[in-house]
Design a protein around this motif. Structure first.
Motif, short mmCIF file in Angstrom:
data_model
loop_
_atom_site.label_atom_id
_atom_site.label_comp_id
_atom_site.label_asym_id
_atom_site.label_seq_id
_atom_site.Cartn_x
_atom_site.Cartn_y
_atom_site.Cartn_z
N ARG A 6 28.66 69.43 42.28
CA ARG A 6 29.57 69.47 41.15
C ARG A 6 29.25 68.35 40.17
NH1 ARG A 6 34.90 70.53 44.87
NH2 ARG A 6 35.32 72.69 44.26
N HIS A 7 29.59 68.58 38.92
CA HIS A 7 29.38 67.55 37.91
C HIS A 7 30.45 66.47 37.97
CE1 HIS A 7 26.01 69.67 36.32
NE2 HIS A 7 26.72 70.73 36.02
N VAL A 8 31.59 66.78 38.60
CA VAL A 8 32.60 65.78 38.88
C VAL A 8 32.98 65.91 40.35
CG1 VAL A 8 33.55 65.73 36.55
CG2 VAL A 8 34.48 67.34 38.20
N ARG A 9 33.45 64.82 40.96
CA ARG A 9 33.88 64.89 42.34
C ARG A 9 35.29 65.45 42.41
NH1 ARG A 9 31.83 59.29 45.25
NH2 ARG A 9 29.66 59.41 44.54
N THR A 10 35.50 66.41 43.26
CA THR A 10 36.82 66.98 43.46
C THR A 10 37.11 67.11 44.94
OG1 THR A 10 36.06 69.29 43.43
CG2 THR A 10 36.67 68.30 41.30
N GLU A 11 38.39 67.12 45.27
CA GLU A 11 38.82 67.33 46.65
C GLU A 11 40.07 68.18 46.65
OE1 GLU A 11 37.80 66.60 49.65
OE2 GLU A 11 36.25 65.09 49.40
N ASP A 12 40.18 69.05 47.67
CA ASP A 12 41.43 69.75 47.92
C ASP A 12 42.32 68.84 48.75
OD1 ASP A 12 40.60 72.13 46.64
OD2 ASP A 12 39.54 72.77 48.44
N ILE A 13 43.57 68.71 48.32
CA ILE A 13 44.50 67.83 49.03
C ILE A 13 45.79 68.58 49.34
CG2 ILE A 13 43.54 65.70 48.09
CD1 ILE A 13 46.85 67.00 46.71
N VAL A 14 46.55 68.04 50.28
CA VAL A 14 47.86 68.59 50.63
C VAL A 14 48.92 67.61 50.14
CG1 VAL A 14 49.37 69.35 52.50
CG2 VAL A 14 46.90 69.72 52.66
N VAL A 15 49.93 68.11 49.46
CA VAL A 15 51.01 67.25 48.98
C VAL A 15 52.02 67.04 50.11
CG1 VAL A 15 52.85 66.97 47.28
CG2 VAL A 15 50.70 68.09 46.62
N GLY A 16 52.24 65.76 50.45
CA GLY A 16 53.18 65.44 51.52
C GLY A 16 54.43 64.75 51.03
N GLY A 17 54.44 64.36 49.74
CA GLY A 17 55.61 63.69 49.19
C GLY A 17 55.38 63.40 47.72
N TRP A 18 56.40 62.76 47.11
CA TRP A 18 56.27 62.46 45.69
C TRP A 18 57.17 61.28 45.32
CZ3 TRP A 18 60.45 63.64 42.16
CH2 TRP A 18 61.50 64.34 42.75
N LEU A 19 56.84 60.68 44.17
CA LEU A 19 57.62 59.58 43.63
C LEU A 19 58.20 60.03 42.29
CD1 LEU A 19 55.12 56.65 44.27
CD2 LEU A 19 57.12 57.25 45.64
N PRO A 20 59.49 59.80 42.06
CA PRO A 20 60.10 60.21 40.78
C PRO A 20 59.49 59.44 39.61
CG PRO A 20 61.78 59.73 42.43
CD PRO A 20 60.48 59.23 42.99
N GLY A 21 59.49 60.08 38.44
CA GLY A 21 59.03 59.41 37.23
C GLY A 21 60.08 58.44 36.72
N HIS A 22 59.79 57.85 35.59
CA HIS A 22 60.70 56.86 35.01
C HIS A 22 61.36 57.41 33.75
CE1 HIS A 22 59.18 53.84 37.78
NE2 HIS A 22 57.93 54.14 37.41
N GLY A 23 62.50 56.82 33.40
CA GLY A 23 63.20 57.22 32.19
C GLY A 23 63.64 58.68 32.24
N ARG A 24 63.24 59.43 31.22
CA ARG A 24 63.64 60.85 31.15
C ARG A 24 62.98 61.70 32.22
NH1 ARG A 24 59.82 64.14 28.82
NH2 ARG A 24 58.03 63.09 27.87
N LEU A 25 62.03 61.12 32.94
CA LEU A 25 61.28 61.88 33.95
C LEU A 25 61.77 61.61 35.37
CD1 LEU A 25 57.67 61.36 32.52
CD2 LEU A 25 59.22 63.28 32.12
N THR A 26 62.96 61.02 35.52
CA THR A 26 63.41 60.65 36.87
C THR A 26 63.61 61.86 37.78
OG1 THR A 26 65.69 60.60 36.02
CG2 THR A 26 64.51 58.49 36.18
N SER A 27 63.84 63.04 37.20
CA SER A 27 64.01 64.23 38.03
C SER A 27 62.69 64.97 38.26
CB SER A 27 65.02 65.19 37.38
OG SER A 27 64.54 65.63 36.12
N LEU A 28 61.62 64.43 37.67
CA LEU A 28 60.31 65.06 37.77
C LEU A 28 59.35 64.13 38.51
CD1 LEU A 28 59.99 66.38 34.10
CD2 LEU A 28 60.60 67.72 36.12
#
Length: 320
Positions: free
Chosen positions: A202-224
């Motif tokens: 590939r011309h760029v490195r990529t990986e398939d990953i599994v999402v195990g969690g997340w961190l909320p955004g800041h300000g107006r993005l706290t629910s995202l």
């Protein structure tokens, strides 16, 4: 009518171009950016399409039904990639995503045919007439595939060039394509195996990953999501933490991810090693994505990752 064997797709190993000294021992194919597909044509005019996970995706792509007629009475199992092409004829995974997941909605799939037509790029054949071809070398399988002259509005057999790997790689870079697959001419077809006989460059490195969690955004993005916590299955079958990714998505993608994360919410950390991330929210590890990154650290973390796309065609069980 011949009974067709179920065959898991052979997978390529990420790597570099083969050395110039063995260049002519490989065939080079353009790496397509779509949904891997094993095609079953029993010789009665019908077609069954199965994804990499083995799921029946036939109803999602009604424009491919005519492939069975094109083969006539010859039973065959073919390997290829379903793509959606952009205005310049390049495979575009983002366009294809609106076609994926419609196996349970054939009426909607039929409406999408004219909006975003799918195209099947055929690159291998593993069964023909009454013969299992998995023990035949790649060069012989390609000859058998090309002899079928499978070319239609919704399917084709792209060329494979023997040798000239560097020129082919340069061409794909100039054309804005993802890269190449180098396949050793003597390689057998290894069902379900990630083989070093096939190399994806590939011309760029990529990986398939599994999402195990997340961190909320800041300000107006706290629910995202502000960042996703990534894992990859290890040889022990457990999910190992490989870092967090917080860039690369559009507002629409962020909103889509928020919905998916909400439905997968869990009280349990799925990683073998609990990330030291204050405010982390855990999810059941079933969401697969693809990220771009620079390198890996000695601890196995992905450095400078950037979100590339969701992979609804993959499940954690089929990574590796």
């Amino acid at each position: 009518m011949v009974s067709l064997p179920r065959i898991a797709p052979m997978l390529a190993t990420p790597g570099k171009l083969p050395p110039a000294s063995v260049d002519d021992a490989y065939a080079y194919e353009v790496k397509q950016d779509g949904q891997r597909c094993i095609v079953y044509c029993p010789g009665d005019g019908t077609v069954v399409l199965r994804s990499r996970s083995g799921a029946d995706i036939t109803p999602a792509y009604p424009e491919l039904a005519g492939l069975g007629t094109a083969l006539g009475s010859r039973p065959a199992v073919l390997d290829g990639e379903i793509v959606a092409l952009d205005g310049e004829g390049r495979s575009d995974f983002e366009r294809l995503q609106s076609r994926m997941g419609l196996a349970g909605s054939p009426a909607r799939a039929a409406r999408m045919v004219t909006k975003i037509p799918a195209h099947l790029m055929l690159f291998d054949i593993v069964f023909l007439d009454a013969h299992d071809l998995t023990r035949s070398p790649y060069a012989e399988r390609r000859t058998a595939l090309e002899s079928l002259v499978l070319a239609g509005a919704a399917w084709s057999t792209p060329a494979a060039a023997v040798g000239h790997g560097q020129q082919a790689l340069d061409m794909t870079r100039t054309a804005g394509l993802e890269g190449l697959i180098a396949k050793r001419l003597t390689s057998l077809y290894e069902p379900g195996v990630r083989s070093r006989a096939w190399i994806k460059i590939r011309h760029v490195r990529t990986e398939d990953i599994v999402v195990g969690g997340w961190l909320p955004g800041h300000g107006r993005l706290t629910s995202l999501p502000g960042a996703l916590l990534m894992g990859q299955p290890g040889p022990d079958g457990r999910l190992h933490y490989v870092g967090s990714v917080g860039t690369g998505w559009s507002d629409t993608e962020r909103t889509t991810l928020a919905t998916l994360l909400d439905t997968a919410a869990s009280d349990t950390c799925p990683f073998t090693e609990r990330p030291t991330a204050a405010g982390a929210r855990w999810v059941t590890p079933r969401l697969v994505g693809e990220v771009r990154y620079a390198t890996r650290t000695n601890a196995g973390r992905l450095r400078h990752p950037s979100w590339h796309r969701l992979r609804p065609d993959l499940t954690p069980d089929h990574l590796g």
